[in-house]
Write an enzyme that holds these catalytic residues in place. Structure first.
Site, PDB file in Angstrom:
ATOM      1  N   ASP A  51     -30.879  15.673  49.953  1.00  0.00           N
ATOM      2  CA  ASP A  51     -31.213  16.018  48.575  1.00  0.00           C
ATOM      3  C   ASP A  51     -30.165  15.507  47.596  1.00  0.00           C
ATOM      4  O   ASP A  51     -30.483  15.128  46.467  1.00  0.00           O
ATOM      5  CB  ASP A  51     -31.356  17.538  48.439  1.00  0.00           C
ATOM      6  CG  ASP A  51     -32.631  18.053  49.100  1.00  0.00           C
ATOM      7  OD1 ASP A  51     -33.536  17.231  49.352  1.00  0.00           O
ATOM      8  OD2 ASP A  51     -32.719  19.263  49.355  1.00  0.00           O
ATOM      9  N   ARG A 153     -19.647  38.264  30.454  1.00  0.00           N
ATOM     10  CA  ARG A 153     -18.272  38.125  30.925  1.00  0.00           C
ATOM     11  C   ARG A 153     -18.310  37.933  32.428  1.00  0.00           C
ATOM     12  O   ARG A 153     -18.929  38.718  33.145  1.00  0.00           O
ATOM     13  CB  ARG A 153     -17.430  39.356  30.567  1.00  0.00           C
ATOM     14  CG  ARG A 153     -17.113  39.482  29.083  1.00  0.00           C
ATOM     15  CD  ARG A 153     -16.370  40.786  28.815  1.00  0.00           C
ATOM     16  NE  ARG A 153     -15.926  40.870  27.433  1.00  0.00           N
ATOM     17  CZ  ARG A 153     -16.679  41.310  26.416  1.00  0.00           C
ATOM     18  NH1 ARG A 153     -17.937  41.692  26.665  1.00  0.00           N
ATOM     19  NH2 ARG A 153     -16.204  41.345  25.184  1.00  0.00           N
ATOM     20  N   ASN A 169     -29.014  28.382  42.439  1.00  0.00           N
ATOM     21  CA  ASN A 169     -29.636  29.583  41.880  1.00  0.00           C
ATOM     22  C   ASN A 169     -29.935  30.621  42.956  1.00  0.00           C
ATOM     23  O   ASN A 169     -29.685  31.813  42.776  1.00  0.00           O
ATOM     24  CB  ASN A 169     -30.924  29.196  41.154  1.00  0.00           C
ATOM     25  CG  ASN A 169     -31.775  30.394  40.771  1.00  0.00           C
ATOM     26  OD1 ASN A 169     -31.524  31.065  39.786  1.00  0.00           O
ATOM     27  ND2 ASN A 169     -32.811  30.654  41.553  1.00  0.00           N
ATOM     28  N   LYS A 170     -30.457  30.183  44.086  1.00  0.00           N
ATOM     29  CA  LYS A 170     -30.798  31.131  45.155  1.00  0.00           C
ATOM     30  C   LYS A 170     -29.550  31.789  45.724  1.00  0.00           C
ATOM     31  O   LYS A 170     -29.552  32.983  46.039  1.00  0.00           O
ATOM     32  CB  LYS A 170     -31.585  30.438  46.257  1.00  0.00           C
ATOM     33  CG  LYS A 170     -32.104  31.404  47.322  1.00  0.00           C
ATOM     34  CD  LYS A 170     -32.945  30.693  48.361  1.00  0.00           C
ATOM     35  CE  LYS A 170     -33.503  31.695  49.368  1.00  0.00           C
ATOM     36  NZ  LYS A 170     -32.445  32.439  50.091  1.00  0.00           N
ATOM     37  N   SER A 171     -28.460  31.021  45.831  1.00  0.00           N
ATOM     38  CA  SER A 171     -27.224  31.599  46.358  1.00  0.00           C
ATOM     39  C   SER A 171     -26.639  32.625  45.402  1.00  0.00           C
ATOM     40  O   SER A 171     -25.847  33.482  45.807  1.00  0.00           O
ATOM     41  CB  SER A 171     -26.194  30.494  46.626  1.00  0.00           C
ATOM     42  OG  SER A 171     -25.694  29.955  45.416  1.00  0.00           O
TER      43      SER A 171
END
Length: 272
Positions: A51, A153, A169-171
Site C-alpha cells: 500500500d 489538547r 485512523n483504525k489504530s
C-alpha cells in the site's frame, strides 16, 4: 473492446527483490502484448509492492488524477489498494488486454495549510492528514461546518478518507468506512481528558458538504503528515480539510477485490 494498441502503462515498484522480479516479468509480458510502456502521461499506473508503494504512485501522478487509473500488485501480505498478488501477473495482463476503460472511484482529501505569513499550501491525501505539535502538547480549536466544536489538547489530530479509515485512523480507535461513502473522519491522537480539559473523546464522521478547520493556538513548529510524506511548518494559522472535487480511479476488472473482503482478510482472517 481491446485497446492495447493505445493503452499507455507506467510501472512503479518497491526496491525489495520480489517486487523487482515481478517488475521485470510484467515489463516483458506487457511489451509482448504491445502495450506502450512510459512514465509520461500514462493511462494506467501499476504499483508493485504494498500500500505504501501505491501511495507513492498516487502522489507522483496526482496532477493527472482525472486521467489516470491505478492497479496494485502486492508482493507481501494482502493490501487494501492491491487487486493482484505477485503470482497473478498473467491474469493482470489478460485483464488489461480486455480493458474498456471502466473504473472504480474513491474520494480523496483536500488539505489547505494557511500560514501566518499569508502563504496557502494545498495538498491531497489518499489515506489521511495528521497534524502534531513537535515540542509540547498541541492545543487547537476544532471547527466543523463553521461550528466551534471543541478545544483539543493532546498529541495531535488525524483526518482520514474512507479508504484511509482502515489505516492510522483504525489504530486510533476510529470506525471503518466503506470507500464509496463520501465522508471524512476526525480521530484524536492521545487527547487529554479530565475535569479541566474535555474533548468528545471519540472519532467523528463528517459529511462531504462540511469543512473541518483546525486552528493551532501556539506559534510553534508543527509536523503535518500527508499519507507517507512528512512536512514541518512554523506558525500555522489554520488547516482546512474537505473532500476533494476529484477522486482516485482504479481499473475495474473481474479481479477488483471487495472492500469487505479486504477488511476481513486484513483484520479477521478465515471465518470458521
Amino acid at each position: 473492446m481491446k485497446n492495447t494498441d493505445r493503452l499507455k502503462v507506467a510501472l512503479m515498484a518497491s526496491r525489495n527483490p520480489k517486487s523487482q522480479e515481478v517488475l521485470q516479468s510484467l515489463w516483458m509480458k506487457l511489451k509482448e502484448k504491445k502495450f506502450i510502456l512510459t512514465p509520461k502521461n500514462p493511462d494506467v499506473v501499476i504499483s508493485i509492492g504494498g500500500d505504501g508503494m501505491l501511495l507513492s504512485a498516487f502522489h507522483k501522478y496526482e496532477k493527472l488524477i482525472d486521467h489516470v487509473r491505478f492497479v496494485g500488485i502486492h508482493t507481501g501480505h494482502l493490501g487494501f489498494y492491491t487487486d493482484y498478488r505477485d503470482f497473478e501477473v498473467d491474469k493482470l495482463v489478460d485483464n488489461l488486454a480486455l480493458d474498456t476503460g471502466a473504473r472504480v472511484s474513491y474520494p480523496i482529501l483536500n488539505v489547505k495549510v494557511k500560514l501566518m505569513d499569508g502563504r496557502v499550501l494545498t495538498m491531497r491525501a489518499l489515506n489521511e492528514a495528521t497534524v502534531k505539535r513537535l515540542s509540547k502538547t498541541m492545543v487547537a480549536d476544532v471547527f466543523i461546518n463553521g461550528v466551534a466544536f471543541e478545544r483539543f489538547r493532546g498529541d495531535g489530530i488525524s483526518v482520514s478518507t474512507p479508504t484511509g479509515s482502515t489505516a492510522y485512523n483504525k489504530s486510533l480507535g476510529g470506525a471503518v468506512l466503506h470507500p464509496t461513502i463520501e465522508a471524512l473522519q476526525i480521530a484524536e491522537v492521545a487527547s487529554l481528558n479530565n475535569r479541566v480539559y474535555r474533548t468528545l473523546g471519540s472519532s467523528i464522521v463528517v459529511p462531504k458538504k462540511d469543512k473541518i478547520v483546525i486552528e493551532p493556538k501556539h506559534d510553534d513548529r508543527y509536523s503535518i503528515s500527508i499519507d507517507n510524506k512528512n512536512y514541518t511548518y512554523d506558525k500555522i494559522q489554520q488547516i482546512d480539510y474537505q473532500i476533494d472535487q476529484k477522486k482516485i480511479h482504479f481499473v475495474a476488472s473481474p479481479s477488483h477485490t471487495s472492500f469487505w473482503n479486504r477488511v476481513k482478510d486484513a483484520f479477521i482472517g478465515e471465518v470458521e
